[in-house]
Design an enzyme around this catalytic site. Structure first.
Site, PDB file in Angstrom:
ATOM      1  N   ASP A 171      66.705  71.968  46.935  1.00  0.00           N
ATOM      2  CA  ASP A 171      65.860  72.879  47.711  1.00  0.00           C
ATOM      3  C   ASP A 171      66.366  74.291  47.470  1.00  0.00           C
ATOM      4  O   ASP A 171      67.450  74.503  46.925  1.00  0.00           O
ATOM      5  CB  ASP A 171      65.941  72.515  49.203  1.00  0.00           C
ATOM      6  CG  ASP A 171      65.077  73.428  50.076  1.00  0.00           C
ATOM      7  OD1 ASP A 171      63.917  73.684  49.697  1.00  0.00           O
ATOM      8  OD2 ASP A 171      65.558  73.901  51.118  1.00  0.00           O
ATOM      9  N   SER A 172      65.579  75.259  47.923  1.00  0.00           N
ATOM     10  CA  SER A 172      65.991  76.657  47.797  1.00  0.00           C
ATOM     11  C   SER A 172      67.172  76.978  48.716  1.00  0.00           C
ATOM     12  O   SER A 172      67.824  78.000  48.541  1.00  0.00           O
ATOM     13  CB  SER A 172      64.822  77.581  48.137  1.00  0.00           C
ATOM     14  OG  SER A 172      64.349  77.300  49.436  1.00  0.00           O
ATOM     15  N   TYR A 199      62.405  80.938  47.974  1.00  0.00           N
ATOM     16  CA  TYR A 199      61.521  80.640  46.854  1.00  0.00           C
ATOM     17  C   TYR A 199      60.080  81.030  47.163  1.00  0.00           C
ATOM     18  O   TYR A 199      59.282  81.248  46.265  1.00  0.00           O
ATOM     19  CB  TYR A 199      61.547  79.138  46.543  1.00  0.00           C
ATOM     20  CG  TYR A 199      62.715  78.664  45.699  1.00  0.00           C
ATOM     21  CD1 TYR A 199      63.837  79.461  45.487  1.00  0.00           C
ATOM     22  CD2 TYR A 199      62.695  77.401  45.123  1.00  0.00           C
ATOM     23  CE1 TYR A 199      64.899  79.010  44.723  1.00  0.00           C
ATOM     24  CE2 TYR A 199      63.750  76.941  44.353  1.00  0.00           C
ATOM     25  CZ  TYR A 199      64.855  77.740  44.154  1.00  0.00           C
ATOM     26  OH  TYR A 199      65.904  77.284  43.390  1.00  0.00           O
ATOM     27  N   GLY A 200      59.740  81.073  48.441  1.00  0.00           N
ATOM     28  CA  GLY A 200      58.349  81.226  48.861  1.00  0.00           C
ATOM     29  C   GLY A 200      57.650  82.481  48.399  1.00  0.00           C
ATOM     30  O   GLY A 200      56.426  82.541  48.357  1.00  0.00           O
ATOM     31  N   CYS A 215      61.497  70.707  48.400  1.00  0.00           N
ATOM     32  CA  CYS A 215      61.053  72.082  48.633  1.00  0.00           C
ATOM     33  C   CYS A 215      59.558  72.105  48.352  1.00  0.00           C
ATOM     34  O   CYS A 215      59.129  71.716  47.263  1.00  0.00           O
ATOM     35  CB  CYS A 215      61.795  73.018  47.673  1.00  0.00           C
ATOM     36  SG  CYS A 215      61.159  74.707  47.618  1.00  0.00           S
ATOM     37  N   ASN A 216      58.771  72.515  49.337  1.00  0.00           N
ATOM     38  CA  ASN A 216      57.321  72.530  49.149  1.00  0.00           C
ATOM     39  C   ASN A 216      56.907  73.500  48.056  1.00  0.00           C
ATOM     40  O   ASN A 216      56.014  73.207  47.254  1.00  0.00           O
ATOM     41  CB  ASN A 216      56.635  72.898  50.465  1.00  0.00           C
ATOM     42  CG  ASN A 216      56.559  71.730  51.424  1.00  0.00           C
ATOM     43  OD1 ASN A 216      55.593  70.990  51.445  1.00  0.00           O
ATOM     44  ND2 ASN A 216      57.615  71.550  52.206  1.00  0.00           N
ATOM     45  N   THR A 217      57.558  74.668  47.999  1.00  0.00           N
ATOM     46  CA  THR A 217      57.199  75.680  46.998  1.00  0.00           C
ATOM     47  C   THR A 217      57.444  75.155  45.589  1.00  0.00           C
ATOM     48  O   THR A 217      56.569  75.221  44.718  1.00  0.00           O
ATOM     49  CB  THR A 217      57.996  76.976  47.233  1.00  0.00           C
ATOM     50  OG1 THR A 217      57.745  77.448  48.556  1.00  0.00           O
ATOM     51  CG2 THR A 217      57.603  78.044  46.237  1.00  0.00           C
ATOM     52  N   GLU A 250      66.602  79.199  60.818  1.00  0.00           N
ATOM     53  CA  GLU A 250      67.979  79.387  60.356  1.00  0.00           C
ATOM     54  C   GLU A 250      68.817  80.158  61.369  1.00  0.00           C
ATOM     55  O   GLU A 250      70.040  80.063  61.381  1.00  0.00           O
ATOM     56  CB  GLU A 250      67.979  80.057  58.981  1.00  0.00           C
ATOM     57  CG  GLU A 250      67.360  79.152  57.926  1.00  0.00           C
ATOM     58  CD  GLU A 250      67.597  79.601  56.498  1.00  0.00           C
ATOM     59  OE1 GLU A 250      68.324  80.597  56.290  1.00  0.00           O
ATOM     60  OE2 GLU A 250      67.047  78.957  55.588  1.00  0.00           O
ATOM     61  N   CYS A 277      56.542  72.928  55.047  1.00  0.00           N
ATOM     62  CA  CYS A 277      57.784  73.593  54.622  1.00  0.00           C
ATOM     63  C   CYS A 277      58.901  72.769  55.221  1.00  0.00           C
ATOM     64  O   CYS A 277      58.795  72.319  56.368  1.00  0.00           O
ATOM     65  CB  CYS A 277      57.840  75.037  55.127  1.00  0.00           C
ATOM     66  SG  CYS A 277      59.456  75.831  54.894  1.00  0.00           S
ATOM     67  N   THR A 278      59.968  72.574  54.464  1.00  0.00           N
ATOM     68  CA  THR A 278      61.010  71.640  54.927  1.00  0.00           C
ATOM     69  C   THR A 278      61.761  72.116  56.165  1.00  0.00           C
ATOM     70  O   THR A 278      62.417  71.331  56.831  1.00  0.00           O
ATOM     71  CB  THR A 278      62.021  71.343  53.789  1.00  0.00           C
ATOM     72  OG1 THR A 278      62.431  72.575  53.195  1.00  0.00           O
ATOM     73  CG2 THR A 278      61.386  70.450  52.743  1.00  0.00           C
ATOM     74  N   HIS A 279      61.660  73.407  56.492  1.00  0.00           N
ATOM     75  CA  HIS A 279      62.258  73.883  57.745  1.00  0.00           C
ATOM     76  C   HIS A 279      61.439  73.466  58.969  1.00  0.00           C
ATOM     77  O   HIS A 279      61.979  73.324  60.064  1.00  0.00           O
ATOM     78  CB  HIS A 279      62.339  75.417  57.745  1.00  0.00           C
ATOM     79  CG  HIS A 279      63.445  75.994  56.919  1.00  0.00           C
ATOM     80  ND1 HIS A 279      63.428  75.975  55.544  1.00  0.00           N
ATOM     81  CD2 HIS A 279      64.595  76.629  57.277  1.00  0.00           C
ATOM     82  CE1 HIS A 279      64.523  76.584  55.092  1.00  0.00           C
ATOM     83  NE2 HIS A 279      65.245  76.977  56.114  1.00  0.00           N
TER      84      HIS A 279
END
Length: 277
Positions: A16-17, A48-49, A79-81, A158, A190-192
């Site tokens: 992931d980013s 990355y977005g 990572c979705n992006t 975060e 989004c993974t967050h």
């Protein structure tokens, strides 16, 4: 040790980013407890977005080259992006299985919707790629997909402000347009975002199905490993580190976040120079 046994006992590479992909790692830990994981978070080059497709593909190739040095048997783009922008390109270059988080989430959303109105929230790159819309409409062209970029969610997560009034106010504003469209299904693209699930649920109400691509990806990985005959049938060997974590920067910050969400005590984070790969 036979080649077959070695293949089964090899780790899953997850990248992931940054820290968001840990939600995917968490679901793999929960749902595939026999599997080992090598996780890479590209903390030096996030987010990355907001980056171009060409840049995301280059970053993804470097990370995959690094993960291959760790003898992984499969790779998850957590990572979705990167799933939206790089998966199709890098998949052609690999001789091991690789999956992203977009298709598993899209498939479940397409199956879950009753009124054929699906919402997707994600980074600007994920939303502008229209990858969720294309994947869902390839399954069912009658489904209308509404996208909404939510760029403030990642820094809020975060910061640890998962239930803060500020986060709730911002989420309410982000989700208003989608709810006004009458969606009955919402992809946390989004993974967050799964870490905001309870707050998002509070805003959407129970009538909207929330799709967590992190969970759906872990289940898709489980099916893929079984299909390829490389699932690990045994317990992880004692003394053999089951989960290893690598970052490109900010190891201490990553470690603190990892220990706040994983069902596993992370003691060591290795920093590497990903530009060497």
């Amino acid at each position: 040790m036979s080649d077959k046994k070695r293949d089964c006992e090899a780790a899953i590479g997850v990248f992931d980013s940054g820290v968001g992909g840990l939600t995917v790692a968490r679901e793999i830990m929960r749902n595939l407890p026999n599997e080992r994981i090598v996780y890479f978070g590209d903390t030096a080059r996030l987010p990355y977005g907001s980056k171009s497709k060409e840049t995301i593909i280059r970053f993804s190739r470097q990370i995959i080259r690094f993960l291959r040095t760790q003898d992984v048997k499969a790779i998850v783009i957590a990572c979705n992006t990167a799933s939206a922008l790089a998966l199709e390109e890098v998949e052609k270059e690999l001789d091991i299985p690789i999956i992203g988080v977009v298709k598993p989430g899209a498939r479940v959303a397409a199956a879950a919707t009753v009124n054929n109105l699906v919402g997707v929230i994600g980074t600007e790159s994920t939303i502008h790629s229209h990858m969720y819309r294309q994947t869902i409409q390839a399954i069912n062209p009658d489904i209308t997909v509404f996208g909404r970029a939510c760029p403030l969610f990642v820094p809020l997560v975060e910061e640890g402000w998962l239930k803060d009034p500020v986060t709730e106010e911002i989420a309410t504003r982000y989700l208003k347009d989608l709810l006004d469209q009458g969606i009955d299904t919402l992809i946390l693209g989004c993974t967050h975002y799964p870490l905001l699930r309870s707050l998002i649920r509070k805003i959407t109400g129970e009538h909207v199905t929330l799709v967590n691509p992190a969970y759906e990806t872990a289940k898709a990985l489980e099916r893929l490993l079984e299909k390829k005959g490389i699932a690990n049938p045994g317990e992880k060997e004692p003394g053999n580190e089951p989960y290893r974590f690598f970052v490109s920067d900010a190891a201490d910050k990553f470690k603190n976040f990892a220990n706040s969400i994983l069902p596993y005590d992370v003691e060591t984070i290795q920093k590497i120079n990903i530009e060497e790969y």
